[in-house]
Design a protein around this motif. Sequence first.
Motif, PDB file in Angstrom:
ATOM      1  N   GLN A  42     -31.457   2.832  43.671  1.00 25.79           N
ATOM      2  CA  GLN A  42     -30.672   1.840  44.404  1.00 25.79           C
ATOM      3  C   GLN A  42     -29.643   2.492  45.308  1.00 25.79           C
ATOM      4  O   GLN A  42     -29.238   3.638  45.100  1.00 25.79           O
ATOM      5  CB  GLN A  42     -29.978   0.894  43.426  1.00 25.79           C
ATOM      6  N   THR A  43     -29.233   1.732  46.272  1.00 20.94           N
ATOM      7  CA  THR A  43     -28.158   2.131  47.165  1.00 20.94           C
ATOM      8  C   THR A  43     -27.238   0.940  47.363  1.00 20.94           C
ATOM      9  O   THR A  43     -27.684  -0.219  47.317  1.00 20.94           O
ATOM     10  CB  THR A  43     -28.711   2.627  48.519  1.00 20.94           C
ATOM     11  N   GLN A  44     -25.973   1.225  47.533  1.00 20.75           N
ATOM     12  CA  GLN A  44     -24.983   0.151  47.633  1.00 20.75           C
ATOM     13  C   GLN A  44     -23.936   0.509  48.677  1.00 20.75           C
ATOM     14  O   GLN A  44     -23.568   1.668  48.844  1.00 20.75           O
ATOM     15  CB  GLN A  44     -24.309  -0.067  46.265  1.00 20.75           C
ATOM     16  N   ILE A  45     -23.455  -0.514  49.345  1.00 22.52           N
ATOM     17  CA  ILE A  45     -22.353  -0.369  50.298  1.00 22.52           C
ATOM     18  C   ILE A  45     -21.123  -1.042  49.705  1.00 22.52           C
ATOM     19  O   ILE A  45     -21.199  -2.190  49.243  1.00 22.52           O
ATOM     20  CB  ILE A  45     -22.717  -1.006  51.652  1.00 22.52           C
ATOM     21  N   ALA A  46     -19.992  -0.322  49.697  1.00 21.12           N
ATOM     22  CA  ALA A  46     -18.704  -0.822  49.191  1.00 21.12           C
ATOM     23  C   ALA A  46     -18.772  -1.074  47.690  1.00 21.12           C
ATOM     24  O   ALA A  46     -19.630  -0.527  46.994  1.00 21.12           O
ATOM     25  CB  ALA A  46     -18.285  -2.067  49.961  1.00 21.12           C
ATOM     26  N   GLY A  47     -17.861  -1.896  47.178  1.00 24.82           N
ATOM     27  CA  GLY A  47     -17.814  -2.150  45.743  1.00 24.82           C
ATOM     28  C   GLY A  47     -16.745  -1.364  45.024  1.00 24.82           C
ATOM     29  O   GLY A  47     -16.788  -1.240  43.786  1.00 24.82           O
ATOM     30  N   SER A  48     -15.803  -0.758  45.779  1.00 32.31           N
ATOM     31  CA  SER A  48     -14.737   0.070  45.192  1.00 32.31           C
ATOM     32  C   SER A  48     -15.282   1.301  44.484  1.00 32.31           C
ATOM     33  O   SER A  48     -14.653   1.849  43.587  1.00 32.31           O
ATOM     34  CB  SER A  48     -13.880  -0.742  44.211  1.00 32.31           C
ATOM     35  N   ILE A  49     -16.512   1.725  44.870  1.00 34.45           N
ATOM     36  CA  ILE A  49     -17.080   2.936  44.279  1.00 34.45           C
ATOM     37  C   ILE A  49     -17.498   3.908  45.379  1.00 34.45           C
ATOM     38  O   ILE A  49     -18.212   4.869  45.110  1.00 34.45           O
ATOM     39  CB  ILE A  49     -18.282   2.616  43.369  1.00 34.45           C
ATOM     40  N   GLY A  50     -17.033   3.657  46.603  1.00 31.89           N
ATOM     41  CA  GLY A  50     -17.383   4.501  47.734  1.00 31.89           C
ATOM     42  C   GLY A  50     -17.934   3.668  48.869  1.00 31.89           C
ATOM     43  O   GLY A  50     -18.384   2.536  48.658  1.00 31.89           O
ATOM     44  N   LEU A  51     -17.900   4.269  50.061  1.00 27.95           N
ATOM     45  CA  LEU A  51     -18.448   3.547  51.208  1.00 27.95           C
ATOM     46  C   LEU A  51     -19.955   3.338  51.016  1.00 27.95           C
ATOM     47  O   LEU A  51     -20.484   2.251  51.258  1.00 27.95           O
ATOM     48  CB  LEU A  51     -18.200   4.358  52.489  1.00 27.95           C
ATOM     49  N   VAL A  52     -20.635   4.396  50.559  1.00 30.58           N
ATOM     50  CA  VAL A  52     -22.068   4.332  50.256  1.00 30.58           C
ATOM     51  C   VAL A  52     -22.306   4.987  48.909  1.00 30.58           C
ATOM     52  O   VAL A  52     -21.719   6.031  48.607  1.00 30.58           O
ATOM     53  CB  VAL A  52     -22.903   5.047  51.340  1.00 30.58           C
ATOM     54  N   SER A  53     -23.143   4.382  48.107  1.00 32.67           N
ATOM     55  CA  SER A  53     -23.468   4.942  46.791  1.00 32.67           C
ATOM     56  C   SER A  53     -24.981   4.966  46.607  1.00 32.67           C
ATOM     57  O   SER A  53     -25.696   4.092  47.099  1.00 32.67           O
ATOM     58  CB  SER A  53     -22.831   4.110  45.675  1.00 32.67           C
ATOM     59  N   LEU A  54     -25.426   5.962  45.870  1.00 32.03           N
ATOM     60  CA  LEU A  54     -26.837   6.085  45.511  1.00 32.03           C
ATOM     61  C   LEU A  54     -26.934   6.239  43.992  1.00 32.03           C
ATOM     62  O   LEU A  54     -26.062   6.858  43.380  1.00 32.03           O
ATOM     63  CB  LEU A  54     -27.479   7.302  46.180  1.00 32.03           C
ATOM     64  N   GLY A  55     -27.986   5.682  43.422  1.00 28.03           N
ATOM     65  CA  GLY A  55     -28.100   5.814  41.976  1.00 28.03           C
ATOM     66  C   GLY A  55     -29.435   5.350  41.450  1.00 28.03           C
ATOM     67  O   GLY A  55     -30.382   5.110  42.198  1.00 28.03           O
ATOM     68  N   ALA A  56     -29.490   5.269  40.137  1.00 28.85           N
ATOM     69  CA  ALA A  56     -30.708   4.849  39.445  1.00 28.85           C
ATOM     70  C   ALA A  56     -30.317   3.947  38.291  1.00 28.85           C
ATOM     71  O   ALA A  56     -29.191   3.994  37.789  1.00 28.85           O
ATOM     72  CB  ALA A  56     -31.488   6.061  38.945  1.00 28.85           C
ATOM     73  N   GLY A  57     -31.282   3.114  37.875  1.00 26.15           N
ATOM     74  CA  GLY A  57     -31.006   2.180  36.785  1.00 26.15           C
ATOM     75  C   GLY A  57     -32.165   2.110  35.806  1.00 26.15           C
ATOM     76  O   GLY A  57     -33.310   2.413  36.164  1.00 26.15           O
ATOM     77  N   TRP A  58     -31.875   1.718  34.593  1.00 23.02           N
ATOM     78  CA  TRP A  58     -32.885   1.542  33.547  1.00 23.02           C
ATOM     79  C   TRP A  58     -32.848   0.087  33.087  1.00 23.02           C
ATOM     80  O   TRP A  58     -31.841  -0.374  32.542  1.00 23.02           O
ATOM     81  CB  TRP A  58     -32.602   2.476  32.371  1.00 23.02           C
ATOM     82  N   ASP A  59     -33.937  -0.637  33.306  1.00 22.65           N
ATOM     83  CA  ASP A  59     -34.032  -2.048  32.923  1.00 22.65           C
ATOM     84  C   ASP A  59     -34.601  -2.161  31.516  1.00 22.65           C
ATOM     85  O   ASP A  59     -35.503  -1.404  31.132  1.00 22.65           O
ATOM     86  CB  ASP A  59     -34.936  -2.809  33.887  1.00 22.65           C
ATOM     87  N   TYR A  60     -34.135  -3.127  30.768  1.00 21.57           N
ATOM     88  CA  TYR A  60     -34.665  -3.353  29.427  1.00 21.57           C
ATOM     89  C   TYR A  60     -34.333  -4.779  29.003  1.00 21.57           C
ATOM     90  O   TYR A  60     -33.663  -5.519  29.726  1.00 21.57           O
ATOM     91  CB  TYR A  60     -34.096  -2.332  28.425  1.00 21.57           C
TER      92      TYR A  60
END
Length: 225
Positions: A60-78
């Motif tokens: 995933q990638t995200q804009i804003a959110g008080s965690i940076g202008l741009v963020s990249l990451g991964a997630g585990w669904d369950y």
Amino acid sequence: MKLFHFNCRYLTSIVACLFFSIASYATTTDSTHIDSSEVTIKHKRLLKKASFSLVPSNYQTQIAGSIGLVSLGAGWDYGRKNQWSTEFLTGFVPRYDTDRAKITFTLRQAYTPWSIPLNKHFSYNPLRTGLYLNTIVGNQFWFDAPDKYPKKYYTFSPKLRFNIFLGQEFEYKIPSDNAYFEGIKFYYDLHTNDLMLISRIQNSYLKGKDYLGLSLGLKLQIRRR
């Protein structure tokens, strides 16, 4: 003749016993082999499932959110319907008017309880909520205030923020069974953190724009095979 007849009957009995013994042994061996094969297959499936669970469910990638202008990451669904997701993101904060740019790290727990199909490829998740912890890298941020400040001068840590969020998701299913990704999710969140929330409680004149933030994100869902 009688002796010969007796010996023939005796020999036939021995051969029959040997035949059934061998057959029984062969059957037992086959059964053991089948059982062993089934156990091996189950073990392989469990091992594959365990190792596959280490692979993220999405990027995933995200804009804003008080965690940076741009963020990249991964997630585990369950969960029974993959309604839970634990995510890790790394964010980038430009230097703006400071000395250098900064990096943030975020651990987020998201919950998306409902999904409403809109058509064959699109679905709508009307509620997306959760919380996340965020920290920023830099010597100017601390967990405990440096000794140069009077004791209890700072009652909070500028290095760690607790956030809560509320939002929605839209999902598009990729119409291919062979694609590495099975879908794309677009989401938006309204969020606030512990400092903003305390400020809102202590200052009732603050408006939503003063303590709420908006973030936008995309998730690429990995196909489970």
